[in-house]
Design a protein around this motif. Structure first.
Motif, PDB file in Angstrom:
ATOM      1  N   TYR A   1       0.647  -1.734  -0.071  1.00  0.00           N
ATOM      2  CA  TYR A   1       0.171   0.360  -0.350  1.00  0.00           C
ATOM      3  C   TYR A   1       0.340   1.054  -0.045  1.00  0.00           C
ATOM      4  CZ  TYR A   1      -4.230  -2.986   1.230  1.00  0.00           C
ATOM      5  OH  TYR A   1      -5.375  -3.796   0.900  1.00  0.00           O
TER       6      TYR A   1
ATOM      7  N   LYS B   1      -9.626   2.354  -7.895  1.00  0.00           N
ATOM      8  CA  LYS B   1      -9.962   1.979  -6.438  1.00  0.00           C
ATOM      9  C   LYS B   1      -8.854   0.899  -5.937  1.00  0.00           C
ATOM     10  CE  LYS B   1     -14.234  -0.655  -9.546  1.00  0.00           C
ATOM     11  NZ  LYS B   1     -14.754  -1.541  -9.363  1.00  0.00           N
ATOM     12  N   LYS B   2      -7.414   0.303  -6.346  1.00  0.00           N
ATOM     13  CA  LYS B   2      -6.460   0.012  -5.709  1.00  0.00           C
ATOM     14  C   LYS B   2      -6.412   1.382  -4.605  1.00  0.00           C
ATOM     15  CE  LYS B   2      -5.127  -3.572  -8.998  1.00  0.00           C
ATOM     16  NZ  LYS B   2      -4.360  -4.078  -9.586  1.00  0.00           N
TER      17      LYS B   2
ATOM     18  N   GLU C   1      -8.096   1.900  -2.053  1.00  0.00           N
ATOM     19  CA  GLU C   1      -7.857   0.921  -1.121  1.00  0.00           C
ATOM     20  C   GLU C   1      -6.937   0.909   0.145  1.00  0.00           C
ATOM     21  OE1 GLU C   1      -7.976  -2.692  -3.181  1.00  0.00           O
ATOM     22  OE2 GLU C   1     -10.639  -3.010  -3.637  1.00  0.00           O
TER      23      GLU C   1
ATOM     24  N   SER D   1      -7.585   4.352   2.027  1.00  0.00           N
ATOM     25  CA  SER D   1      -8.672   3.240   3.513  1.00  0.00           C
ATOM     26  C   SER D   1      -8.150   2.529   4.318  1.00  0.00           C
ATOM     27  CB  SER D   1     -10.183   2.753   2.759  1.00  0.00           C
ATOM     28  OG  SER D   1      -9.226   1.298   2.679  1.00  0.00           O
TER      29      SER D   1
ATOM     30  N   GLY E   1     -12.713  -7.973   0.761  1.00  0.00           N
ATOM     31  CA  GLY E   1     -11.948  -6.927   0.855  1.00  0.00           C
ATOM     32  C   GLY E   1     -12.600  -5.782   1.341  1.00  0.00           C
ATOM     33  N   PRO E   2     -10.605  -4.703   1.458  1.00  0.00           N
ATOM     34  CA  PRO E   2     -11.229  -4.075   2.080  1.00  0.00           C
ATOM     35  C   PRO E   2     -12.737  -3.231   2.294  1.00  0.00           C
ATOM     36  CG  PRO E   2      -9.255  -3.882   0.605  1.00  0.00           C
ATOM     37  CD  PRO E   2     -10.156  -4.434   0.699  1.00  0.00           C
TER      38      PRO E   2
ATOM     39  N   ILE F   1     -13.557   0.773   3.009  1.00  0.00           N
ATOM     40  CA  ILE F   1     -13.555   1.925   1.711  1.00  0.00           C
ATOM     41  C   ILE F   1     -14.192   3.401   2.210  1.00  0.00           C
ATOM     42  CG2 ILE F   1     -11.817   1.170  -0.132  1.00  0.00           C
ATOM     43  CD1 ILE F   1     -14.367   2.271  -2.036  1.00  0.00           C
TER      44      ILE F   1
END
Length: 364
Positions: free
Chosen positions: A7, A49-50, A53, A56, A80-81, A83
């Motif tokens: 990340y 989107k990545k 994520e 977030s 998934g995470p 957000i």
């Protein structure tokens, strides 16, 4: 997102990045990879989107601690995470004014108004109070910003159900904009106000006095909060920004806290020395001219300049001396000047000899 994706690398920050650094990095990433700014890139939405994520997780202290410890985001039960904690309005509002038209300061707060206020150098030196008068758009007083004639009813807007905002899908987000039908008011008057023609906003003249401290500089600003544009009821007004302009002075030129002026003197005063009256912002003062003063020489009057803005004391006044050469001499004056020239012999202008020597050496 695959567990192997870092990340921190994705957002381009160090592992000890502060929350502000994370937010700034995400803003840059969103600006670069947002699908609406990359319509020809089929991977833009997935990349965006990545980025969301990653932000977030790293923007949430608990999730970030979990990620730093285990190398993965905590699961939200959906694979998934989560957000949902991202405040898209706060983060993207200023950048995507054209895309997220309902977001940003322009819809939550009216625009600032900027005006210029001209003052004299004397007023800048002493400080002053100046009256301000200007017009601005503000909620119509007769209808209170409702847009309806006083005493007339209003109906809830059916298009937005009285919310004043309509929602729609924009890429991966649900965003909102002011309702076109009611203009964001949430209500439609049965009889429009004759003063503002139903707009709820009218021109209003504002008057007040602004106080300027001693030593205020040209280009300085004063802000009057809440006196900017007020585009409607329930919307925070912007601010009034007053830019100070100091008019040119007939005698003085300002440089910071120092003042500059030029004073003419005669040849006898320059040669023999004298005391001359010099203008200052405090009135005339007597300045001593040393014997042998050259034209263009600068003399300094301590603490006769401008007050130091935001500090203590005053600057200086620098006086440039200009030796005047008379253009019309009587016969007697010519005779006396000729006698003076004869008394000097070849040294009428001592500096001329060194100049000629240098000139001679240059062309030999």
């Amino acid at each position: 997102m695959a567990a192997s994706t870092d990340y921190y690398d994705l957002l381009g920050v160090e592992r000890n990045a502060t929350p502000d650094e994370l937010k700034q990095a995400f803003r840059k990433a969103a600006l670069k990879h947002h699908p609406d700014r990359n319509p020809d890139d089929p991977n833009a939405e997935a990349t965006f989107k990545k980025m969301n994520e990653a932000y977030s997780v790293l923007s949430d202290p608990d999730k970030r601690a979990h990620y730093d410890r285990f190398g993965s985001a905590p699961s939200n039960g959906g694979g998934g995470p989560d957000i949902s904690n991202i405040n898209v309005e706060e983060i993207l509002g200023d950048m995507f004014g054209g895309i997220f038209g309902g977001f940003g300061r322009s819809q939550r707060q009216g625009r600032d108004i900027q005006i210029e206020l001209s003052i004299s150098l004397e007023e800048a030196a002493k400080g002053c109070e100046k009256p301000i008068e200007f017009e601005r758009p503000a909620p119509c007083e007769p209808c209170g910003g409702r847009g309806a004639e006083p005493g007339s009813a209003v109906d809830t807007c059916s298009a937005c159900a009285g919310r004043g905002q309509v929602r729609y899908q924009q890429s991966i987000f649900t965003v909102q904009r002011p309702c076109n039908r009611c203009g964001g008011k949430g209500a439609i008057p049965r009889k429009v106000c004759t003063t503002c023609d139903g707009a709820g906003v009218a021109r209003r003249t504002e008057k007040f006095t602004v106080t300027l401290p001693p030593g205020v500089e040209d280009g300085a600003t004063r802000t009057k909060q809440g006196f900017g544009e007020a585009p409607g009821s329930g919307v925070m007004p912007g601010d009034l920004v007053i830019v100070i302009r100091i008019a040119e002075h007939a005698l003085f030129r300002r440089d910071g806290a120092d003042l500059y002026c030029a004073v003419p003197i005669s040849f006898p005063q320059a040669a023999l020395g004298a005391k001359v009256d010099v203008p200052t912002l405090d009135g005339k003062v007597t300045m001593k001219i040393p014997a042998g003063t050259q034209s263009g020489q600068e003399l300094r009057l301590r603490s006769k300049g401008m007050p130091k803005f935001g500090g203590y004391g005053r600057g200086d006044q620098i006086v440039t001396v200009h030796v005047e050469v008379p253009t019309a001499l009587s016969d007697e004056q010519k005779r006396l000047v000729e006698q003076l020239a004869e008394s000097f012999g070849g040294d009428v202008h001592p500096q001329q000899r060194s100049f000629l020597d240098k000139l001679k050496g240059l062309f030999e």
